[in-house]
Write an enzyme that holds these catalytic residues in place. Structure first.
Site, mmCIF file in Angstrom:
data_model
loop_
_atom_site.group_PDB
_atom_site.id
_atom_site.type_symbol
_atom_site.label_atom_id
_atom_site.label_comp_id
_atom_site.label_asym_id
_atom_site.label_seq_id
_atom_site.Cartn_x
_atom_site.Cartn_y
_atom_site.Cartn_z
ATOM 1 N N GLU A 1 0.876 -1.163 0.000
ATOM 2 C CA GLU A 1 0.000 0.000 0.000
ATOM 3 C C GLU A 1 0.913 1.212 0.000
ATOM 4 O O GLU A 1 1.586 1.496 0.996
ATOM 5 C CB GLU A 1 -0.916 0.003 1.221
ATOM 6 C CG GLU A 1 -1.920 1.139 1.211
ATOM 7 C CD GLU A 1 -2.818 1.109 2.424
ATOM 8 O OE1 GLU A 1 -2.915 2.146 3.120
ATOM 9 O OE2 GLU A 1 -3.422 0.051 2.700
ATOM 10 N N CYS B 1 -1.502 8.850 3.054
ATOM 11 C CA CYS B 1 -1.515 8.489 1.637
ATOM 12 C C CYS B 1 -2.907 8.651 1.049
ATOM 13 O O CYS B 1 -3.068 8.725 -0.169
ATOM 14 C CB CYS B 1 -0.996 7.067 1.438
ATOM 15 S SG CYS B 1 -1.748 5.843 2.512
#
Length: 482
Positions: A268, A302
Site C-alpha cells: 500500500e 496516503c
C-alpha cells in the site's frame, strides 16, 4: 518490553529488539536516537538491528510457526479479541507514545487507537470465513466420474515480514499484524525508526493477550542500516510474504528485493487523491470535506485529498467556500520531522516558481514543523505538485469542462489509491466513480475514508493486494488441493 532494562545516554530509555519473547542484549554502539520533531531532541533511543539479528528474528518466527499454524481459527480469533481489549485499556499510553514520536495531534492519536481496535475485532470475526471447498469430482469423456475425493484447504502462507509506517502508526500495524496472525502466520515486524516505541507497545499488547512467544518478533534499524537488514529478512528461506506500507520510492526498492528472491509482497503505497466536485454537488459540504481531507495529520496520509477538481460552472461559487473552510483550520498539526515539513514547503515553492497562485496559505511556516493550510491554483504540468505526493497540508485546485474531462484529469496520475466524487445525484456520482482508476472511490465523503469490513487496495503506482477483514486474511493464506 517495550523499554529495555538498560538505560541509554542521559539515562533515557531504550527500545530493544524483541526476539522469541525476550529483549536482545543492548550494544550501546548500535543505539540511535528517536527525536521529537517539535522539541528537536531525543526522547529515547532504540537498538539498530544487524542482518544477523534480523535472521535470528526470522528463525524465531519459523520455529513458532510450526505450532502456531496448527491452532484453530477460533483460538486465534479469541486471542485477537483479547488483544483488542488490552489495547483499549492501554489506549492513553499508546496515544501518548504516538504523539511523542510522530508529533501528531491528540485527536488523531485517539482516533488511531479507537479505530485500530475496531479493525482488530473485525479481522478476528472474519476468521469464521476461513474455510475450504470440495470440488465436484471430474468426469471422463463418457460422463462417468473418475478419480477420488478432492478437497481444497486454506493454510497459512508462513513467516511474514511486516513493515508498517509511522503515519497511522497504530491503525496500520494493527491491521497488518492482525491479518497475518488470524491466518495462522508468524511474523517479524520491522518497526519504523521514527516510532519504534509505539510499535513495540502494540506487540506487547498481543503478547499480553496470550500470543505465544516467538510468533511476533520486532526489530528496528536506523535508516542507513535498513537496506541490508530488510534484505537479510526477505532473503531468508523461511519468509514467505512481505507486507509493506509506505512511499512509492521505498516500495519500489522493497519490490525489487522481493522480486530478486521470488517473494510475494502486499503493498500500500502513496497517493495523489482527487476529489471531483460536480456541478450538482452540495458546495458547502464538499468544501468542508475537501479541506479536511487535505489537512488531516498535516497532510501526512496516503489517502489525503491532494487534488480538487471543480466543474467550471460552479468554480466561482465554490472557491470562496473552500477558502473559508481551509482558513477555519488554524493549524494542521506538525510534521513528523523537520525534513518532512521542508519537503512539503519545497513542493509549494517549486509550484510558485512555475507560475502557481496561492488561494490561501502559501509559503508560510507556522513553526519549524508546521505549515499553514494551503490551496494552490494555476498549476503547471511541469511543477512537482502536479503528481508528486506533497505529504503536507495543501491541495491543488483545477477546473473541468464535463464528466469526461473530470475523469481524464482525475485519472492523469501515476497513483491509484483513493478518490472522492461530490454530487447530490447518486447515479451521477456512481457513473463517474465507476470509471476512476482508484482502489477506493468515496461518494460525498473524505478521500481518507475507510471501513474495516471493506477491502482496501491500491492500483497503478499505489500498490497491489487487499487489506481488511477476510480479504486481508486471505492475502496471508494459500489454497492447497488435496
Amino acid at each position: 518490553m517495550p523499554f529495555s532494562t538498560t538505560k541509554g545516554p542521559d539515562s533515557l530509555p531504550i527500545v530493544p529488539l524483541w526476539i522469541n519473547g525476550v529483549e536482545s542484549s543492548v550494544d550501546k554502539e548500535s543505539l540511535f536516537p528517536v527525536v521529537s520533531s517539535v522539541h528537536d531532541k531525543p526522547i529515547h533511543y532504540a537498538v539498530s538491528a544487524t542482518p544477523d539479528a534480523a535472521a535470528a528474528a526470522v528463525e524465531s518466527a519459523a520455529e513458532a510457526f510450526k505450532t502456531w499454524r496448527t491452532t484453530s481459527p477460533t483460538y486465534r480469533r479469541n486471542l485477537l479479541l483479547k488483544a483488542a481489549d488490552i489495547l483499549e485499556l492501554r489506549g492513553k499510553e499508546i496515544a501518548a507514545s504516538q504523539i511523542a514520536e510522530t508529533s501528531c495531534p491528540q485527536p488523531f492519536a485517539d482516533f488511531n487507537i479507537k479505530t485500530g481496535c475496531v479493525y482488530v475485532r473485525e479481522i478476528a470475526s472474519a476468521t469464521s470465513e476461513l474455510r475450504g471447498t470440495v470440488p465436484q469430482r471430474p468426469t471422463a469423456p463418457d460422463g462417468q466420474e473418475v478419480g477420488g475425493l478432492t478437497v481444497v484447504v486454506r493454510e497459512p502462507i508462513g513467516v511474514v515480514l511486516i513493515i508498517p509506517p509511522w503515519n497511522g502508526a497504530v491503525i496500520l500495524p494493527l491491521r497488518a499484524m492482525s491479518m497475518a496472525l488470524a491466518a495462522g502466520c508468524a511474523i517479524v515486524v520491522k518497526a519504523s525508526e521514527l516510532c519504534p516505541h509505539t510499535h513495540s507497545l502494540l506487540v506487547d499488547a498481543f503478547e499480553e493477550a496470550g500470543v505465544p512467544k516467538g510468533v511476533i518478533n520486532m526489530i528496528q534499524a536506523r535508516r542507513e542500516d535498513a537496506a541490508p537488514v530488510v534484505e537479510a529478512i526477505i532473503s531468508h528461506k523461511a519468509v514467505r510474504k512481505v507486507d509493506f506500507i509506505g512511499s512509492a520510492a521505498v516500495g519500489s526498492k522493497i519490490g525489487q528485493t522481493c522480486a530478486k528472491y521470488l517473494k510475494p509482497v502486499l503493498m500500500e503505497l502513496g497517493g495523489k487523491g482527487p476529489a471531483v466536485v460536480c456541478e450538482d454537488a452540495d458546495l458547502e459540504k464538499a468544501a468542508g470535506l475537501c479541506a479536511m481531507g487535505a489537512i488531516l495529520d498535516h497532510g501526512q496520509l496516503c489517502f489525503s485529498t491532494e487534488r480538487i477538481l471543480v466543474h467550471k460552472s460552479i468554480y466561482d461559487a465554490f472557491i470562496p467556500l473552500l477558502v473559508k473552510a481551509m482558513n477555519a483550520i488554524p493549524s494542521a498539526g506538525d510534521a513528523v520531522t523537520r525534513q518532512s515539513a521542508k519537503h512539503a514547503y519545497e513542493v509549494l515553492q517549486d509550484a510558485e516558481a512555475k507560475g502557481a497562485k496561492f488561494l490561501c496559505g502559501g509559503l508560510e511556516y507556522l513553526s519549524e514543523t508546521s505549515l499553514k493550510p494551503t490551496l494552490v491554483a494555476n498549476v503547471s504540468p511541469s511543477a512537482r505538485i502536479w503528481d508528486e505526493e506533497t505529504f503536507g497540508p495543501s491541495a491543488s485546485v483545477y477546473t473541468f469542462e464535463d464528466d469526461e474531462d473530470a475523469i481524464a484529469k482525475a485519472n492523469d496520475s501515476a497513483y491509484g489509491l483513493n478518490a472522492a466524487v461530490h454530487s447530490k445525484s447518486w447515479e451521477h456520482a456512481y457513473k463517474i466513480a465507476a470509471r476512476l482508476e482508484y482502489g477506493q472511490v468515496h461518494i460525498n465523503n473524505l478521500t481518507s475514508n475507510d471501513a474495516p469490513n471493506q477491502p482496501i487496495q491500491g492500483v497503478k503506482g499505489s500498490g497491489w493486494g487487499q487489506s481488511n477483514s477476510i480479504y486481508g486474511i486471505q492475502e496471508f493464506s494459500v489454497e492447497k488441493t488435496i
